[in-house]
Design a protein around this motif. Structure first.
Motif, PDB file in Angstrom:
ATOM      1  N   ASN A 509       0.758  -1.239  -0.048  1.00  0.00           N
ATOM      2  CA  ASN A 509      -0.199   0.025  -0.106  1.00  0.00           C
ATOM      3  C   ASN A 509       0.830   1.229  -0.018  1.00  0.00           C
ATOM      4  N   LYS A 510       1.942   1.392   0.674  1.00  0.00           N
ATOM      5  CA  LYS A 510       2.698   2.470   0.737  1.00  0.00           C
ATOM      6  C   LYS A 510       3.569   2.655  -0.418  1.00  0.00           C
ATOM      7  N   GLN A 511       4.019   1.392  -0.978  1.00  0.00           N
ATOM      8  CA  GLN A 511       4.924   1.504  -2.321  1.00  0.00           C
ATOM      9  C   GLN A 511       3.767   2.464  -3.386  1.00  0.00           C
ATOM     10  N   LYS A 513       1.084   4.302  -2.895  1.00  0.00           N
ATOM     11  CA  LYS A 513       0.828   5.435  -2.600  1.00  0.00           C
ATOM     12  C   LYS A 513       2.202   6.442  -2.962  1.00  0.00           C
ATOM     13  N   ILE A 514       3.717   6.008  -2.658  1.00  0.00           N
ATOM     14  CA  ILE A 514       4.576   6.818  -3.056  1.00  0.00           C
ATOM     15  C   ILE A 514       4.556   7.087  -4.518  1.00  0.00           C
ATOM     16  N   LEU A 515       4.145   6.065  -5.225  1.00  0.00           N
ATOM     17  CA  LEU A 515       3.981   6.171  -6.751  1.00  0.00           C
ATOM     18  C   LEU A 515       2.707   7.284  -6.969  1.00  0.00           C
ATOM     19  N   TYR A 517       1.918   9.606  -4.963  1.00  0.00           N
ATOM     20  CA  TYR A 517       2.298  11.125  -4.481  1.00  0.00           C
ATOM     21  C   TYR A 517       3.224  11.574  -5.829  1.00  0.00           C
ATOM     22  N   ASP A 518       4.271  10.782  -6.058  1.00  0.00           N
ATOM     23  CA  ASP A 518       5.291  11.385  -7.021  1.00  0.00           C
ATOM     24  C   ASP A 518       4.631  11.579  -8.382  1.00  0.00           C
ATOM     25  N   GLU A 523      -0.218  15.354  -0.686  1.00  0.00           N
ATOM     26  CA  GLU A 523      -0.029  14.532   0.490  1.00  0.00           C
ATOM     27  C   GLU A 523      -1.086  14.875   1.260  1.00  0.00           C
TER      28      GLU A 523
END
Length: 562
Positions: A509-511, A513-515, A517-518, A523
């Motif tokens: 999930n974090k990975q 979300k980072i994609l 956000y990038d 945020e």
């Protein structure tokens, strides 16, 4: 086998005071609170002045929104002091019908966390929704015989209640005839309409976004479940609910909270901790998280450190920061000095396990499936509100000559909701503002409450790529860009839950979300969770169904064009 916990400082939820006392446990029950000698017990533990309070109860949660199976959630929740949850499985029921409810009961049977069930009241949520099943009152009635079914889940069809729709009222009547409670769900409802809603037997509400709304509902007899989830964060707005007399009618809940937030911040303990950090009494917050919830739900043998109550006990090394050292549930220690012990995984019948897999029924999707036939340049656009699951209607000038109406500078992206249960071929198309993507597309089968395939994109090619990746893996979340899948997060159980560990789910999930956000998502937006509520046609004000835009306030389909 008797256990004595000596020299603890007990949070007394009846007097709202701290008391130094011993606690004597026999089996799953507290049989004494006071001064006891070691000879009274087989096992003695000296707490050396540590704080002791009742275990926390999440008064309203959708386990599916954690994306974890109940056993994995149990390992997370118990670590954070949650001993019981009131789970409404209407997410999986909207996909798999009664088999979804049976699956959740089986998958939570015998795990340390006490999983009580509130039967899904609205499958589907509204007539605009195309879900995988339709559950009527007769489908739900047999479940009231189950010892862990405590009532009827959030009655989202508040227009149906207010208008006296008999099929809706029958579900409420069945719950009351079975001596169960009925949870409410009526955002912004007030005045005479609220009176009618409550008069039909709706006992609570968790959708309050302002204290004035909560105050009216409390004054008319409802319990308020103060919510602090991943997408919907209402705690700050409802802080006066932690003061008397309102605190006597308030519980705490998370509703929808993902695994990453559970790991990083906690569960109900996080809600208590936040309230304390904002100046509220830890004792009052603990009472709302335990005794109040037990009282509301009729769990009269839970929610307090007192003789005759279940031995659901938290040992805290600090009261204000809610640092949890040990957790007892029904007298068995499941967290020992922050280490999980005595956990065992349940066995789910093969038929039910098969019923909740391979639930995405779609043929290949093409770019042209996302094209919108131009009409008026003035269009309705769904506007996302950060920190809320409410949306607003925004009127925008669409330039159909450029990118098929998509305007990255104005953050106007293409939105689609695709029916994925019965191959009806229905696709709702429109525009969305507030997600912030600058390239690519994100697709998901987590799309409340019907859980059709929802897609948001900066171009139709990536929307098709993301959608087809979802179909191939049988459900989940995908981010595609440049015609390729960049990140994916499989959810094979009903397209809602993973079979991986909480740590792996949180990492995936974090990975993703980072994609996102990038790729431009702000945020202050929870992209996957916020997107998941865009199709929930019972939350104001503008939503997207497989049939098109829905004005939630009027409960009518509306045109994309003005």
């Amino acid at each position: 086998m008797k256990t004595l916990l000596r020299n603890g400082i007990i949070v007394n939820v009846f007097t709202e005071q701290l008391e130094k006392a011993d606690i004597l446990i026999d089996g799953d029950k507290i049989i004494g609170v006071g001064d006891y000698s070691d000879e009274n017990a087989d096992i003695v533990e000296n707490l050396d002045g540590l704080f002791v309070c009742p275990g926390f109860i999440d008064s309203h949660i959708h386990i599916e929104s954690t994306m974890l199976l109940p056993y994995e959630l149990s390992k997370l929740s118990v670590r954070h002091g949650t001993v019981a949850v009131l789970a409404d499985p209407h997410e999986i029921a909207n996909v798999c019908g009664t088999d979804g409810i049976k699956y959740m009961l089986a998958a939570s049977d015998g795990i340390p966390l006490k999983v009580f069930i509130m039967l899904p009241s609205c499958v589907p949520a509204t007539p605009f929704d195309e879900a995988g099943a339709i559950l009527q009152s007769d489908d739900l009635l047999p479940f009231y015989k189950h010892r862990r079914v405590l009532g009827l889940g959030e009655m989202m069809n508040y227009p149906g209640v207010v208008e006296g729709v008999q099929s809706v009222l029958k579900k409420i009547k069945d719950a009351h005839n079975s001596y169960r409670v009925v949870d409410g769900h009526a955002p912004l409802l007030s005045g005479h309409a609220l009176d009618k809603y409550i008069s039909e037997g709706i006992n609570s509400d968790h959708e309050c976004t302002s204290f004035e709304e909560a105050k009216e509902k409390i004054s008319k007899g409802q319990y308020i479940l103060v919510r602090e989830g991943t997408a919907a964060k209402n705690l700050k707005s409802l802080l006066p609910c932690f003061d008397k007399p309102y605190s006597e009618r308030c519980c705490l809940c998370t509703d929808d909270r993902n695994a990453a937030d559970l790991l990083l911040e906690g569960h109900v303990d996080n809600v208590v901790r936040k309230a304390v950090s904002l100046g509220k009494s830890p004792i009052t917050a603990i009472k709302m998280a335990s005794y109040n919830a037990a009282s509301y739900l009729g769990l009269h043998d839970m929610g307090a450190i007192a003789p005759g109550r279940k031995a659901d006990i938290l040992v805290l090394s600090d009261l204000k920061s809610i640092r949890i050292k040990d957790v007892y549930i029904n007298g068995t220690k499941y967290l020992d000095n922050d280490q999980l012990v005595n956990f065992s995984e349940p066995s789910v019948p093969v038929r039910l396990n098969k019923a909740v897999h391979k639930t995405v029924h779609l043929d290949e999707i093409h770019e042209e499936n996302f094209f919108i036939k131009p009409d008026s340049p003035r269009c309705r656009v769904i506007h996302i509100i950060p920190g809320q699951i409410l949306t607003e209607e925004m009127i925008a000038e669409i330039d159909w000559q450029k990118n098929n109406g998509i305007n990255l500078d104005a953050d106007i992206l293409k939105l689609a909701v695709i029916e994925r249960h019965k191959k009806t071929g229905h696709i709702g198309l429109g525009f969305i503002n507030g997600i912030g993507l600058k390239h690519g597309a994100v697709a998901s089968t987590v799309s409340h409450d019907n859980h059709n395939l929802i897609v948001v994109g900066t171009n139709e090619r990536d929307m098709a790529v993301a959608s087809n990746a979802i179909i191939e893996m049988g459900g989940g979340n995908v981010f595609a860009s440049g015609g390729e899948v960049i990140g994916k997060f499989p959810l094979p159980v009903a397209g809602l839950m993973s079979e991986s560990s909480a740590e792996d789910v949180a990492a995936m999930n974090k990975q993703l979300k980072i994609l996102l956000y990038d790729a431009g998502v702000p945020e202050n937006v929870a992209p996957l969770m916020n997107m998941a509520f865009v199709s929930l046609t019972v939350i104001p004000s503008l939503k997207m169904s497989t049939h098109g835009l829905v004005d939630v306030n009027s409960q009518k389909l509306v045109s994309l064009y003005i």
